[in-house]
Scaffold this active site. Structure first.
Site, mmCIF file in Angstrom:
data_model
loop_
_atom_site.group_PDB
_atom_site.id
_atom_site.type_symbol
_atom_site.label_atom_id
_atom_site.label_comp_id
_atom_site.label_asym_id
_atom_site.label_seq_id
_atom_site.Cartn_x
_atom_site.Cartn_y
_atom_site.Cartn_z
ATOM 1 N N ASP A 144 72.576 31.783 39.253
ATOM 2 C CA ASP A 144 72.005 33.014 38.703
ATOM 3 C C ASP A 144 73.059 34.097 38.502
ATOM 4 O O ASP A 144 72.727 35.276 38.411
ATOM 5 C CB ASP A 144 70.919 33.565 39.645
ATOM 6 C CG ASP A 144 69.647 32.745 39.606
ATOM 7 O OD1 ASP A 144 69.574 31.794 38.802
ATOM 8 O OD2 ASP A 144 68.727 33.055 40.385
ATOM 9 N N HIS A 204 68.749 31.375 47.292
ATOM 10 C CA HIS A 204 67.381 31.688 46.856
ATOM 11 C C HIS A 204 66.495 30.446 46.790
ATOM 12 O O HIS A 204 66.938 29.384 46.369
ATOM 13 C CB HIS A 204 67.388 32.403 45.498
ATOM 14 C CG HIS A 204 67.826 33.841 45.600
ATOM 15 N ND1 HIS A 204 68.313 34.551 44.527
ATOM 16 C CD2 HIS A 204 67.833 34.693 46.666
ATOM 17 C CE1 HIS A 204 68.603 35.787 44.923
ATOM 18 N NE2 HIS A 204 68.333 35.895 46.204
ATOM 19 N N ASP A 218 64.231 29.462 44.858
ATOM 20 C CA ASP A 218 64.032 28.768 43.579
ATOM 21 C C ASP A 218 65.263 27.959 43.168
ATOM 22 O O ASP A 218 65.320 27.422 42.051
ATOM 23 C CB ASP A 218 63.608 29.755 42.476
ATOM 24 C CG ASP A 218 64.676 30.796 42.154
ATOM 25 O OD1 ASP A 218 65.305 31.315 43.090
ATOM 26 O OD2 ASP A 218 64.861 31.082 40.956
ATOM 27 N N HIS A 219 66.240 27.855 44.087
ATOM 28 C CA HIS A 219 67.420 26.999 43.854
ATOM 29 C C HIS A 219 67.642 26.023 45.007
ATOM 30 O O HIS A 219 68.435 25.096 44.889
ATOM 31 C CB HIS A 219 68.673 27.861 43.664
ATOM 32 C CG HIS A 219 68.548 28.763 42.465
ATOM 33 N ND1 HIS A 219 69.165 28.514 41.276
ATOM 34 C CD2 HIS A 219 67.789 29.886 42.284
ATOM 35 C CE1 HIS A 219 68.807 29.452 40.400
ATOM 36 N NE2 HIS A 219 67.973 30.294 40.993
ATOM 37 N N HIS A 250 74.970 38.679 42.448
ATOM 38 C CA HIS A 250 73.537 38.352 42.537
ATOM 39 C C HIS A 250 73.166 38.199 44.018
ATOM 40 O O HIS A 250 72.216 38.808 44.499
ATOM 41 C CB HIS A 250 73.270 37.069 41.762
ATOM 42 C CG HIS A 250 71.854 36.603 41.788
ATOM 43 N ND1 HIS A 250 70.831 37.315 41.207
ATOM 44 C CD2 HIS A 250 71.282 35.494 42.317
ATOM 45 C CE1 HIS A 250 69.687 36.656 41.385
ATOM 46 N NE2 HIS A 250 69.932 35.554 42.061
ATOM 47 N N HIS A 269 68.569 29.415 34.925
ATOM 48 C CA HIS A 269 67.271 29.750 34.327
ATOM 49 C C HIS A 269 67.344 29.744 32.803
ATOM 50 O O HIS A 269 68.393 30.031 32.222
ATOM 51 C CB HIS A 269 66.803 31.153 34.745
ATOM 52 C CG HIS A 269 66.404 31.268 36.181
ATOM 53 N ND1 HIS A 269 65.111 31.086 36.615
ATOM 54 C CD2 HIS A 269 67.143 31.547 37.282
ATOM 55 C CE1 HIS A 269 65.061 31.253 37.939
ATOM 56 N NE2 HIS A 269 66.280 31.534 38.371
ATOM 57 N N HIS A 317 73.430 29.216 45.362
ATOM 58 C CA HIS A 317 73.088 30.331 46.256
ATOM 59 C C HIS A 317 71.804 29.991 46.998
ATOM 60 O O HIS A 317 71.170 28.973 46.729
ATOM 61 C CB HIS A 317 73.004 31.667 45.512
ATOM 62 C CG HIS A 317 71.922 31.774 44.470
ATOM 63 N ND1 HIS A 317 71.857 30.960 43.363
ATOM 64 C CD2 HIS A 317 70.859 32.623 44.363
ATOM 65 C CE1 HIS A 317 70.811 31.312 42.618
ATOM 66 N NE2 HIS A 317 70.187 32.314 43.206
#
Ligand code: ZN
Ligand code: FE
Length: 266
Positions: free
Chosen positions: A144, A71, A73-74, A127, A182, A69
């Site tokens: 996530d 985001h 942090d990915h 998400h 995570h 996805h």
């Protein structure tokens, strides 16, 4: 070990001779990226930053970057890694506008191919609306959407979306290895136990993950079978969970929403 032998054996039966090596790469404070290597190809899944990926490559070349996805942090490492290695960025065609540096848009209809390995793409909104999961050689990379004993927050989807997404994971073979985005497992296990103290499989798994974390080891991979036995978001039909939240006869999406609501404030 036995699971590994089983996988080797099954792969032979299916006529594949290639080997797939999966390396877990801890990033930021609690993210996991994954390096997949097979016959000269190297793909990283969900790189939030470049440095730990470069280190894991040990001088090797990166050929692909896969995002579950958009985001940061990915996908925060996409552009730097793409520039350094000329790697191609793979992500959901439907979310093309939000995946940094995307080259190849994928969909469930077309899937993707990583060397000898056929990659199945699952659309798993909830998400984010463009979230996808990759199924490769008896492993699923869930980003996530599905966590070990948990699930992602519903930033862009409805409880109904997430119930359908969870059903797609539950439909995979029980021995499918689960690699998520995570390390949230300890808190997830405590929350799961608060709803289902009578679940023996959950109690055993919770003890196991406490020991893993005490030894600074990751709790991934899990398996679909383990998640079906322990993850409250895959267990919305559990009588014990339904009794705990006072919704014995609630609709699936309503039960899911209530479990998610309680997790958000846990
Ligand atoms: Zn994340
Ligand atoms: Fe996310």
């Amino acid at each position: 070990m036995q699971g590994r032998l089983l996988l080797e054996w099954r792969r032979r039966l299916e006529g594949s001779v290639a080997d797939l090596h999966i390396t877990i790469i801890p990033c930021l404070s609690d993210n996991y990226a994954y390096l997949l290597r097979s016959e000269g190809l190297a793909a990283v899944i969900d790189p939030p930053e470049a440095a730990p990926i470069v280190a894991a490559l040990e001088g090797g070349r990166l050929t692909h970057i896969l995002n579950t996805h958009h985001h940061w942090d990915h996908s925060g490492g996409n552009r730097e890694l793409k520039e350094a290695y000329g790697a191609q960025v793979v992500g959901a065609e439907k979310d093309r506008s939000r995946i940094p540096g995307i080259d190849i848009g994928v969909s469930p209809e077309q899937g993707w191919q990583f060397g000898e390995f056929k990659v199945e793409v699952l659309e798993v909104p909830g998400h984010t609306r463009g979230a996808i999961a990759y199924v490769i050689d008896h492993a699923v990379f869930t980003g996530d959407t599905l966590f070990v004993m948990g699930c992602g927050k519903l930033f862009e989807g409805t409880p109904g979306d997430m119930v359908s997404s969870m059903a797609k994971f539950a439909a995979l073979p029980d021995d499918t290895a689960v690699y998520c985005g995570h390390e949230y497992t300890l808190t997830n296990a405590r929350f799961a136990q608060s709803l289902e103290p009578g679940n023996a499989a959950l109690a055993a798994r919770a003890a196991e993950v406490v020991a893993l974390r005490a030894a600074f080891k990751p709790t991934v991979p899990s398996t679909i079978g383990l998640e079906k036995a322990t993850n409250p978001f895959l267990r919305i039909h559990s009588a014990e969970i339904r009794a705990a939240i006072g919704m014995a006869h609630g609709e699936d999406a309503a039960v899911f929403a209530e479990i998610r609501r309680r997790k958000d404030i846990f």
